[in-house]
Design a protein around this motif. Sequence first.
Motif, short mmCIF file in Angstrom:
data_model
loop_
_atom_site.label_atom_id
_atom_site.label_comp_id
_atom_site.label_asym_id
_atom_site.label_seq_id
_atom_site.Cartn_x
_atom_site.Cartn_y
_atom_site.Cartn_z
N MET A 244 -5.17 13.70 14.27
CA MET A 244 -4.01 12.84 14.11
C MET A 244 -3.31 13.20 12.81
SD MET A 244 -4.22 11.12 16.86
CE MET A 244 -2.82 10.03 16.54
N ASN A 246 0.39 12.73 10.38
CA ASN A 246 1.66 12.06 10.09
C ASN A 246 2.66 13.05 9.54
OD1 ASN A 246 0.35 8.89 8.86
ND2 ASN A 246 0.98 9.45 10.91
N ASP A 309 3.90 9.76 14.22
CA ASP A 309 2.47 9.88 14.48
C ASP A 309 2.29 10.99 15.51
OD1 ASP A 309 1.76 7.80 12.80
OD2 ASP A 309 1.86 6.28 14.39
#
Length: 328
Positions: A244, A246, A309
Amino acid sequence: YLTLMMSISCFIKCVLKEYKTYYKLLESIDASSIEKPLNDKELTVLEYYSSIIANSRRPIEAELLNQIINLYTIEPFDLLNQINSKYNTQFNMNHLNSALSNITGNFIKTSAEKDKYTLLNSVILHNDDKLSISNDFKNILTNTQFKEYIQDLIDVCIEKNKSLRNKKKDTFGFIMYEKYSRRDVCQLLNHIKDDASTMYGMKQLNKNTCIFVTYHKADGINGAEYLDGKPNYSDSFMDSQTFMWNSKIGNGPESKYMKEFTSGETKRLFVKKSDGEGTDFYYMGTFEIDNIKGTTKKNNKGVLQPICDVTLKMNESIREDIFDYLQQ
């Protein structure tokens, strides 16, 4: 043998960080032991090659310089064939041109460095289909002690890279879980200039999207939006194949930043556990984009800003011990 080479590499790195050249270390210990001190011109060249050659993460610069100072003339394709056979690599003319840029100082970006190392511009000359040493550099090499220092740097780089010969590499020479600085990445991707100072978060180099992540960014209160004045980005592995990430705050899905991120033909992830590990990042391999979700996050003035995201899927599952190490 590999442990010895790693020890030598660490020693060289420490020496260069403190003294810039092995010659300066010897001078600091006992200047009288140096038979023929180097002049300013020789020391400047040695300082540059100590940075470029000894720390190089590929052998092509060292092999190129080795042949230039010993043979004076090179057939480029013969050199490439020799290197690819010796190190089990896939270097081509793009890599050789990149190495030439490094050897001749054209990789340098700042004007101050360009002025300092201007002599390097004429180290290697193009003559028809051959590369030849310049008379100026040939004259400097008549100082046999100076040439020995250069040869030592070359030999260290060659031996270090020979120890990596049987490790799996991609076409640019990256090896999974090896550590690379931003400058290393610039060089390995044949980027024409040293853009390390601008390579934070995400950077595209020669159609390669590169993400640089510090896994544990700082100690702070759980849920804090800002740590030391910087956004607390949620960059982490969810499992051995899912990461993940950003985007930089202020950049939504349709931003120029995200279009640059998505347009790279090959996408690479580099991770270090914390800033305490230094400036080098582990190479975690290539990835594909699984999902991009636009959302918002407050900046350090409390104003909501767009951010993305992003779910990444690694093309090769992360090795268990590396995954566990990062999670600790």
